[in-house]
Motif scaffolding. Structure first.
Motif, mmCIF file in Angstrom:
data_model
loop_
_atom_site.group_PDB
_atom_site.id
_atom_site.type_symbol
_atom_site.label_atom_id
_atom_site.label_comp_id
_atom_site.label_asym_id
_atom_site.label_seq_id
_atom_site.Cartn_x
_atom_site.Cartn_y
_atom_site.Cartn_z
ATOM 1 N N LEU A 395 6.241 -5.032 6.115
ATOM 2 C CA LEU A 395 5.044 -5.825 6.408
ATOM 3 C C LEU A 395 3.928 -4.877 6.846
ATOM 4 O O LEU A 395 4.078 -4.142 7.820
ATOM 5 C CB LEU A 395 5.346 -6.830 7.518
ATOM 6 N N LEU A 405 3.210 -7.910 1.920
ATOM 7 C CA LEU A 405 4.665 -7.862 1.840
ATOM 8 C C LEU A 405 5.011 -6.832 0.780
ATOM 9 O O LEU A 405 4.591 -6.964 -0.380
ATOM 10 C CB LEU A 405 5.216 -9.236 1.453
ATOM 11 N N LEU A 424 12.526 -12.540 3.671
ATOM 12 C CA LEU A 424 11.178 -13.112 3.631
ATOM 13 C C LEU A 424 10.940 -14.011 4.837
ATOM 14 O O LEU A 424 9.857 -13.980 5.444
ATOM 15 C CB LEU A 424 10.981 -13.887 2.324
ATOM 16 N N ILE A 427 10.255 -11.792 7.738
ATOM 17 C CA ILE A 427 8.921 -11.208 7.640
ATOM 18 C C ILE A 427 7.852 -12.249 7.988
ATOM 19 O O ILE A 427 6.889 -11.964 8.714
ATOM 20 C CB ILE A 427 8.683 -10.651 6.221
ATOM 21 N N LEU A 439 0.069 -13.939 3.481
ATOM 22 C CA LEU A 439 0.742 -12.767 2.936
ATOM 23 C C LEU A 439 0.292 -12.560 1.503
ATOM 24 O O LEU A 439 0.040 -13.530 0.777
ATOM 25 C CB LEU A 439 2.265 -12.955 2.940
#
Length: 484
Positions: A395, A405, A424, A427, A439
């Protein structure tokens, strides 16, 4: 080198042909044989090198760990214990602390039958009267001596040459009578009262293999016949062992279609055990090796042991395969999943590099140097399985409240397990905690996966200004974003 040698041999054959066709044939055959042997030797050498490099993380991870190994009488009678003894010698030399707990149920039954002694059982436990106890002591004593002899071998040209194992037995298991249950007096059948874990640990600290049986002693000087699974589980709990490993007929839990169940959490294993027992008659239950092993492992896991393993004594090297390979063999029962997603640290740089290098070489990922990764390691999360990195993601926050990402990778051997989705989620949680509202990701090959995770394709103008300035037109990556 290997491609040049055959060409050289061919050239020599042609030049010799004008002198003698016979010698040409002989020289050519000899040369081919030498080259084939050389290639074979190099292949074997490469195989051994790759093998040791693959195993080294697991060897390091297990050094100093305590393993309790349960072998019932069926395993000892199978004739494969010589191979298991060789593996125990290797584990001992690698610094593992080993406790071997053995039984002798089929040997006891055979001895009783040979002497015309009727044996009685209730609730899968033998009712041990005074006469039966004498035969139990005789059989177990003989088996213990045989095991000690196997572990004392050191013949040249054998795996145990130079091992010099020390085997220690003793009154480490305190027992008490089981008493009268449901109106049945179990006489000299008992249960574990206490394990002298400190005394066992002192022997393990000195490098000895501790050998225990299903016999226990009471403060009154009596001997009791115990359930092997009870002894193994209580020893593992008392020692706070890292693993309890049971050797059985089958290679773990195998479904009717032949598919092996590689891992179970403790609760799932208990449900499987109950379902397994519900589908059997009382007679079948009393002879079920799998049920006894599952009882031992689930009891141990409930008592604090991290993992239990069901492996086959028929499979040569099953113990080594289970401990020192990523996929192992048999079935593992764990308190909780032995995979975890965690924040990466500087010690993980090497593992992440090994994970992403193949994708960098194929052009899927932008190449990162070790130096760059070291400075950015705090931006990475990784999926760790038995100490090895099998997935990672990073990240990178930007000034406009967005974040990139990047470097989302799952090792090819572990695709299909939702590990990418779990990373994911981790994150996204980190991003929200940092006040990030969206993101974005740049990708050339995995657009569909990101779309499945809620990302939508956008133009390059949606990138932060500083990221737009670094955009590589030659890669022509697609841009996707997701609102948080």
């Amino acid at each position: 080198m290997s491609t040049n040698n055959p060409q050289s041999a061919s050239s020599e054959s042609v030049s010799s042909e004008s002198t003698s066709s016979d010698s040409t044939s002989s020289d050519s055959a000899s040369s081919d044989s030498v080259n084939t042997s050389a290639v074979s030797t190099r292949s074997m050498s490469t195989h051994y090198v790759d093998l040791f490099r693959h195993c080294s993380p697991y060897i390091n991870a297990h050094r100093g760990k305590t393993l309790v190994l349960m072998l019932d009488g069926e395993a000892l009678a199978d004739g494969s214990f010589s191979n298991i003894a060789n593996d125990l010698a290797l584990l001992n030399s690698l610094g593992l602390r080993l406790v071997l707990v053995h039984g002798g149920r089929p040997q006891i039954e055979a001895r009783l039958a040979k002497n015309g002694i009727l044996t009685r059982q209730h609730s899968d436990l033998r009712i041990t009267d005074a006469v039966t106890l004498e035969y139990v002591k005789e059989v177990i004593g003989g088996l213990r001596t045989d095991i000690e002899a196997r572990l004392s071998m050191g013949l040249p040209n054998s795996p145990m040459h130079g091992a010099k194992l020390r085997v220690c037995s003793g009154n480490f298991v305190a027992a008490k009578p089981l008493g009268v249950v449901e109106g049945v007096d179990y006489l000299h059948t008992g249960e574990v009262r206490r394990i002298d874990g400190k005394a066992i640990s002192r022997q393990l600290d000195q490098g000895a293999i501790v050998l225990l049986s299903n016999l226990g002693h009471s403060p009154t000087g009596e001997i009791f016949n115990l359930a092997l699974e009870d002894v193994a589980a209580q020893v593992a709990i008392s020692l706070k062992a890292d693993k309890l490993i049971c050797f059985g007929e089958d290679n773990g839990i195998v479904h009717n279609n032949g598919e092996r169940r590689s891992e179970l959490l403790t609760k799932a294993a208990e449900r499987f055990l109950q379902h397994y027992l519900d589908g059997m008659t009382d007679t079948q239950q009393s002879h079920s090796q799998l049920s006894r092993h599952l009882i031992a492992i689930t009891t141990a896991c409930r008592g604090g042991v991290e993992r239990g393993h069901l492996i086959s004594y028929h499979q040569d090297g099953a113990l080594l395969t289970e401990l020192f390979t990523r996929e192992g063999t048999g079935t593992m029962v764990a308190q909780e999943s032995y995979e975890q997603i965690r924040q990466a640290g500087i010690e993980d740089v090497g593992g992440i590099l090994a994970l992403i290098r193949p994708l960098e070489q194929s052009g899927i990922l932008v190449r990162r140097s070790r130096e760059l990764l070291e400075t950015e390691i705090d931006r990475f999360v990784l999926v760790e399985r038995d100490g090895a990195a099998i997935g990672c993601a990073a990240l990178y926050p930007y000034e406009d409240g967005s974040a990139e990402l990047a470097c989302v990778v799952v090792h090819q051997d572990y695709h299909g397990g939702n590990r990418g989705e779990h990373m994911l989620q981790q994150i996204e949680a980190q991003a929200r905690n940092q006040g990030i509202t969206r993101l974005f990701v740049l990708t050339t090959r995995t657009a569909h996966w990101f779309q499945e995770q809620g990302f939508v394709e956008v133009g390059r103008e949606r990138l932060p200004q500083s990221k737009q300035a670094l955009y590589n037109l030659q890669r022509n990556s697609k841009v996707f974003e997701k609102a948080l």
